[in-house]
Design a protein around this motif. Structure first.
Motif, short mmCIF file in Angstrom:
data_model
loop_
_atom_site.label_atom_id
_atom_site.label_comp_id
_atom_site.label_asym_id
_atom_site.label_seq_id
_atom_site.Cartn_x
_atom_site.Cartn_y
_atom_site.Cartn_z
N UNK A 92 -1.85 4.34 -5.65
CA UNK A 92 -3.11 4.18 -6.36
C UNK A 92 -3.03 2.92 -7.21
N UNK A 93 -3.80 1.87 -6.88
CA UNK A 93 -3.69 0.62 -7.62
C UNK A 93 -4.19 0.73 -9.06
N UNK A 94 -4.86 1.83 -9.39
CA UNK A 94 -5.31 2.01 -10.77
C UNK A 94 -4.13 2.39 -11.68
N UNK A 95 -3.11 2.99 -11.11
CA UNK A 95 -1.96 3.40 -11.91
C UNK A 95 -0.86 2.34 -11.97
N UNK A 96 -0.95 1.33 -11.14
CA UNK A 96 0.07 0.28 -11.10
C UNK A 96 -0.58 -1.00 -10.57
N UNK A 97 0.18 -2.06 -10.40
CA UNK A 97 -0.43 -3.28 -9.87
C UNK A 97 -0.55 -3.24 -8.35
N UNK A 98 -1.35 -4.13 -7.81
CA UNK A 98 -1.66 -4.11 -6.37
C UNK A 98 -0.43 -4.35 -5.50
N UNK A 99 0.48 -5.19 -5.94
CA UNK A 99 1.67 -5.49 -5.17
C UNK A 99 2.55 -4.24 -5.02
N UNK A 100 2.70 -3.50 -6.10
CA UNK A 100 3.49 -2.26 -6.05
C UNK A 100 2.77 -1.23 -5.18
N UNK A 101 1.45 -1.13 -5.30
CA UNK A 101 0.68 -0.20 -4.47
C UNK A 101 0.86 -0.51 -3.00
N UNK A 102 0.79 -1.79 -2.66
CA UNK A 102 0.94 -2.18 -1.25
C UNK A 102 2.34 -1.83 -0.74
N UNK A 103 3.37 -2.10 -1.54
CA UNK A 103 4.73 -1.75 -1.13
C UNK A 103 4.89 -0.23 -0.98
N UNK A 104 4.26 0.54 -1.85
CA UNK A 104 4.33 2.00 -1.75
C UNK A 104 3.66 2.48 -0.46
N UNK A 105 2.53 1.88 -0.11
CA UNK A 105 1.84 2.22 1.14
C UNK A 105 2.72 1.90 2.33
N UNK A 106 3.34 0.72 2.32
CA UNK A 106 4.21 0.33 3.43
C UNK A 106 5.42 1.25 3.53
N UNK A 107 5.96 1.68 2.39
CA UNK A 107 7.10 2.61 2.40
C UNK A 107 6.69 3.96 2.97
N UNK A 108 5.53 4.47 2.56
CA UNK A 108 5.03 5.74 3.09
C UNK A 108 4.82 5.63 4.60
N UNK A 109 4.26 4.51 5.03
CA UNK A 109 4.02 4.30 6.46
C UNK A 109 5.33 4.31 7.23
N UNK A 110 6.34 3.65 6.70
CA UNK A 110 7.65 3.63 7.35
C UNK A 110 8.26 5.02 7.40
N UNK A 111 8.17 5.75 6.29
CA UNK A 111 8.70 7.12 6.25
C UNK A 111 7.97 8.02 7.24
N UNK A 112 6.67 7.79 7.42
CA UNK A 112 5.88 8.61 8.34
C UNK A 112 6.24 8.37 9.80
#
Length: 190
Positions: free
Chosen positions: A37-57
């Motif tokens: 959620x980019x509202x809780x952190x910056x966009x760069x961290x949000x994007x990395x979190x999305x990419x990590x979730x995608x990799x884990x999936x």
């Protein structure tokens, strides 16, 4: 510092189901969903979190189930309402990965209620039906689609079609390809 550790985590689990399992056993997926959620952190961290979730999936079915159970799909859907192309594309790639599985909660994209966009407060009492929806893969595959759901301007399906028509980047074909795969997967009886 936090950004670098998140990137290392993402790079560490790529291609290794064993490492994905070890990471998921530590309940990291729930924290990654919060960071998406980019509202809780910056966009760069949000994007990395999305990419990590995608990799884990992309691991085993058990890994994917843990990702789904952590609330990743509703957050990824919320992120498609953002204005930042990088977050939209990363979220659609994550959804495409998840929706390729028979475990995917495909009923979520057939919701006709408003989905709470990522820009709203996720802790507010007016949570969307996407957040409250039971994510049961067995119940979703037997549902028939009412044509009214396609025409509702507030539905997630309508939003995905609108996204596919927009030119939001030079690589818009990636967005269209992801949406096409998500929709195709959601129409399959699994």
């Amino acid at each position: 510092m936090f950004f670098l550790s998140q990137r290392r985590l993402k790079n560490c689990v790529i291609g290794s189901n064993r490492l994905k399992g070890l990471v998921l056993e530590q309940n990291v997926s729930e924290r990654l969903v919060q960071l998406m959620n980019p509202q809780t952190t910056n966009e760069q961290i949000s994007c990395e979190a999305i990419l990590a979730i995608t990799s884990l999936a992309k691991g085993t079915e058990q890994h994917l189930k843990m990702i789904i159970d952590s609330g990743a799909v509703p957050q990824l859907l919320r992120n498609t309402y953002l204005e930042k192309f990088e977050l939209i594309e990363a979220s659609l790639r994550g959804l495409r990965t998840i929706f390729k599985s028979r475990l995917a909660p495909i009923d979520l994209i057939y919701q006709t209620d408003n989905i709470t966009p990522a820009t709203s407060n996720p802790s507010s009492s007016s949570s969307s039906s996407v957040d409250n929806q039971q994510q049961s893969p067995s119940s979703s595959s037997s549902k028939t689609v009412d044509t009214q759901k396609f025409q509702n301007p507030n539905s997630i399906l309508s939003h995905l079609f609108t996204l596919a028509r927009r030119n939001i980047s030079p690589s818009n074909y990636v967005v269209k390809e992801c949406i096409a795969n998500i929709l195709a997967s959601s129409c399959q009886v699994k």
